[in-house]
Design a protein around this motif. Structure first.
Motif, PDB file in Angstrom:
ATOM      1  N   VAL A 234       6.194  85.867 140.286  1.00  0.00           N
ATOM      2  CA  VAL A 234       6.062  85.472 141.694  1.00  0.00           C
ATOM      3  C   VAL A 234       7.241  84.597 142.094  1.00  0.00           C
ATOM      4  CG1 VAL A 234       3.542  85.642 141.684  1.00  0.00           C
ATOM      5  CG2 VAL A 234       4.637  83.462 141.106  1.00  0.00           C
TER       6      VAL A 234
ATOM      7  N   ASN B  69       6.158  90.312 142.501  1.00  0.00           N
ATOM      8  CA  ASN B  69       6.313  90.053 143.937  1.00  0.00           C
ATOM      9  C   ASN B  69       7.780  89.736 144.224  1.00  0.00           C
ATOM     10  OD1 ASN B  69       4.244  88.495 146.411  1.00  0.00           O
ATOM     11  ND2 ASN B  69       6.428  88.831 146.583  1.00  0.00           N
TER      12      ASN B  69
ATOM     13  N   GLY C  85       3.211  91.881 147.561  1.00  0.00           N
ATOM     14  CA  GLY C  85       4.096  91.287 148.552  1.00  0.00           C
ATOM     15  C   GLY C  85       4.524  92.324 149.572  1.00  0.00           C
TER      16      GLY C  85
ATOM     17  N   ARG D 125      -1.021  95.868 148.500  1.00  0.00           N
ATOM     18  CA  ARG D 125      -0.497  95.035 149.582  1.00  0.00           C
ATOM     19  C   ARG D 125      -1.581  94.651 150.574  1.00  0.00           C
ATOM     20  NH1 ARG D 125       2.673  99.685 153.200  1.00  0.00           N
ATOM     21  NH2 ARG D 125       0.761 100.686 154.004  1.00  0.00           N
TER      22      ARG D 125
END
Length: 361
Positions: free
Chosen positions: A77, A133, A156, A171
């Protein structure tokens, strides 16, 4: 084998050490470690006691050679300093633990090079697959990639229309969510709205796609009602933290007198905007309504409690892990795109003006 003799060794304890201490075969110890059902209860207890006594831990590499899977996945992330990503990471960890998997967290806050490292499978592949992400990589680079180096599920918004083979995409529809947030403010009678949170491009990085999508949803809701939506009602920020919400809200108030509603790209920006409004002596929601995005743990305790879009983080974690598990187990079909749900959580920061006045009295 006496524990004292074992402690004198420098190597880690092995299956044979456990077997010798428990008085059973190596195969029996392996069956207990892998939780096979056909082991007598008293034998299982004896083996577990031996494991605890000598501190044996199964080796991931050995398990991977034996089964083809380590049970480890990587979650990459952009940054854990954002409340959303720290909350989301915990959802992934909890869900993975329920499945008997282990999550290794990796932050790509260093920027594009860190994200390229993830995309290229790190210097040596660790674990079975990755949930990723991306934020800074150019969409063209992802689009040119024919196949991921390991099973991959993207989350993301910063993604091209064409995904590499070996990957899937879970998503949340950011444009639709911001549209619903704006419609909510319009339904309370607000008409002079602004959007806070498009991130300006810097150091050659791509603009923050989440902010762009949420801005587009905001503008679509205004256009539907025939309301103005020019650049003067869009406030760019350097990042999505509270200080940027504070300075961004002050800039909006200077530029847009009479503003009665702010749609913020995330909750941290919204909390900063609330502080800026208090400093100006403006009441929320009586003078200006504020809505956030992400439903972070701080949102119910903001002053006033913050209306926000709540992505179903648990559903996102389940969906991404389902897709990744299928890839790890051999699914090699074309990339799949799955939308996960969100809800609008209404709190005091967007009460209709008449309702807010009544509550005050």
């Amino acid at each position: 084998m006496p524990p004292r003799a074992l402690s004198a060794r420098r190597r880690p304890p092995s299956l044979r050490d456990v077997a010798d201490l428990a008085g059973v075969s190596i195969k029996t110890v392996s069956n207990v470690v892998n939780d096979h059902p056909h082991v007598r209860g008293s034998t299982r207890d004896r083996v577990r006691a031996a494991i605890l006594e000598i501190g044996y831990r199964p080796q991931v590499a050995a398990r991977q050679l034996r089964t083809g899977a380590s049970g480890i996945i990587t979650l990459a992330v952009p940054s854990l300093t954002f409340s959303y990503f720290s909350d989301l990471s915990q959802q992934f960890i909890d869900e993975a633990q329920r499945r008997g998997q282990t999550v290794v967290l990796h932050s790509t806050s260093a920027g594009p090079e860190a994200e390229r490292t993830v995309l290229e499978g790190f210097q040596r592949i660790f674990g079975d697959g990755v949930i990723f992400n991306p934020l800074f990589l150019a969409e063209e680079q992802l689009a040119r990639m024919q196949r991921t180096t390991q099973p991959t599920v993207f989350i993301g918004e910063h993604l091209p229309e064409t995904l590499p083979q070996g990957s899937d995409y879970a998503r949340i529809d950011n444009r639709s969510a911001a549209y619903d947030a704006t419609r909510h403010l319009l339904a309370t009678g607000r008409r002079r709205l602004a959007f806070l949170g498009v991130i300006v491009s810097r150091r050659g990085q791509q603009p923050h796609s989440s902010g762009t999508l949420r801005r587009d949803g905001f503008l679509a809701a205004l256009a539907e009602q025939g309301l103005p939506g020019g650049e003067d009602v869009i406030q760019a920020v350097e990042d999505w933290h509270r200080p940027h919400g504070f300075t961004g809200a002050e800039a909006l108030l200077d530029r847009c007198p009479g503003l009665d509603g702010i749609v913020c790209a995330n909750d941290d920006l919204a909390v900063g905007a609330l502080a800026a409004l208090r400093r100006r002596g403006l009441r929320v929601p009586e003078d200006v309504a504020v809505i956030g995005y992400d439903d972070t743990s701080d949102a119910p305790y903001a002053s006033p409690p913050l209306t926000t879009i709540s992505p179903d983080k648990a559903a996102l974690a389940r969906t991404a892990l389902d897709l990744l598990t299928e890839r790890i187990q051999g699914h090699d079909g074309p990339p799949r795109v799955i939308d996960t749900p969100y809800t609008l959580v209404v709190r005091e920061s967007t009460a209709a003006p008449t309702e807010a006045t009544t509550q005050e009295r």
